[in-house]
Scaffold this motif. Structure first.
Motif, PDB file in Angstrom:
ATOM      1  N   TYR A 246      43.956  20.930  21.214  1.00  0.00           N
ATOM      2  CA  TYR A 246      43.548  21.895  22.239  1.00  0.00           C
ATOM      3  C   TYR A 246      43.703  21.279  23.631  1.00  0.00           C
ATOM      4  O   TYR A 246      44.187  21.927  24.557  1.00  0.00           O
ATOM      5  N   LYS A 247      43.325  20.023  23.765  1.00  0.00           N
ATOM      6  CA  LYS A 247      43.446  19.328  25.052  1.00  0.00           C
ATOM      7  C   LYS A 247      44.919  19.257  25.482  1.00  0.00           C
ATOM      8  O   LYS A 247      45.251  19.538  26.631  1.00  0.00           O
TER       9      LYS A 247
ATOM     10  N   HIS B 111      48.191  24.473  31.735  1.00  0.00           N
ATOM     11  CA  HIS B 111      47.563  24.516  33.057  1.00  0.00           C
ATOM     12  C   HIS B 111      48.082  23.474  34.042  1.00  0.00           C
ATOM     13  O   HIS B 111      47.969  23.665  35.243  1.00  0.00           O
TER      14      HIS B 111
ATOM     15  N   SER C 112      46.080  22.644  26.632  1.00  0.00           N
ATOM     16  CA  SER C 112      45.558  22.969  27.961  1.00  0.00           C
ATOM     17  C   SER C 112      46.312  22.223  29.056  1.00  0.00           C
ATOM     18  O   SER C 112      46.628  22.794  30.099  1.00  0.00           O
TER      19      SER C 112
END
Length: 153
Positions: free
Chosen positions: A85-86, A93, A89
């Motif tokens: 997930y990191k 982003h 992201s």
């Protein structure tokens, strides 16, 4: 303004509710996968969706340095999901590339394992484990299918 304008008050209430649901995204992501694609089923998903179809193939995979999800603890698999997930992201982003060197071509069909560095205190090489494309595809596909099935019930 929301105190004086009913329409704006409704919009403001919706905005606050949506903003509040952004908290704990990693936890929600991990919980979703744990609920709809439990760790204990990952080996089955991978065998069903790969060339590995027999126990003999499974042992051959291990012999050549591969791992199966059942080779890891639940705690380790959760840590790997959190890292995934990191990485997602950071990619979405910040435009950072994911850490995979080659997500589909490694010694393991399901995990990318790289020796990150040598720890002089413990005198051991520290490996970095990353879920690769094959396992992410199987877990994603099955968690979404299982979620859809749960909505029909």
């Amino acid at each position: 303004m929301s105190k004086e304008n009913a329409e704006f008050a409704e919009l403001f209430t919706e905005f606050k509710a949506a903003r509040g649901s952004n908290a704990y995204l990693i936890e929600r992501y991990v919980e979703f996968i744990k609920r709809y694609a439990p760790y204990l089923e990952w080996d089955e998903y991978l065998i069903k969706n790969s060339a590995i179809q027999r126990e003999q193939d499974k042992e051959s995979e291990r012999f050549f340095g591969g791992n199966f999800p059942s080779d890891f603890s639940e705690k380790k698999l959760e840590e790997l999901l959190r890292k995934t997930y990191k990485h997602r992201s950071e990619y979405v982003h910040q435009g950072k590339q994911p850490p995979h060197t080659d997500p589909q071509s490694s010694f393991s069909n399901f995990f990318e394992i790289e020796t990150s560095f040598y720890d002089f205190e413990t005198k051991e090489f520290i490996d970095d484990v990353i879920l690769n494309y094959n396992i992410l595809l199987a877990v994603t596909k099955n968690s979404i299918i299982n979620w859809l099935v749960s909505k029909r019930e």
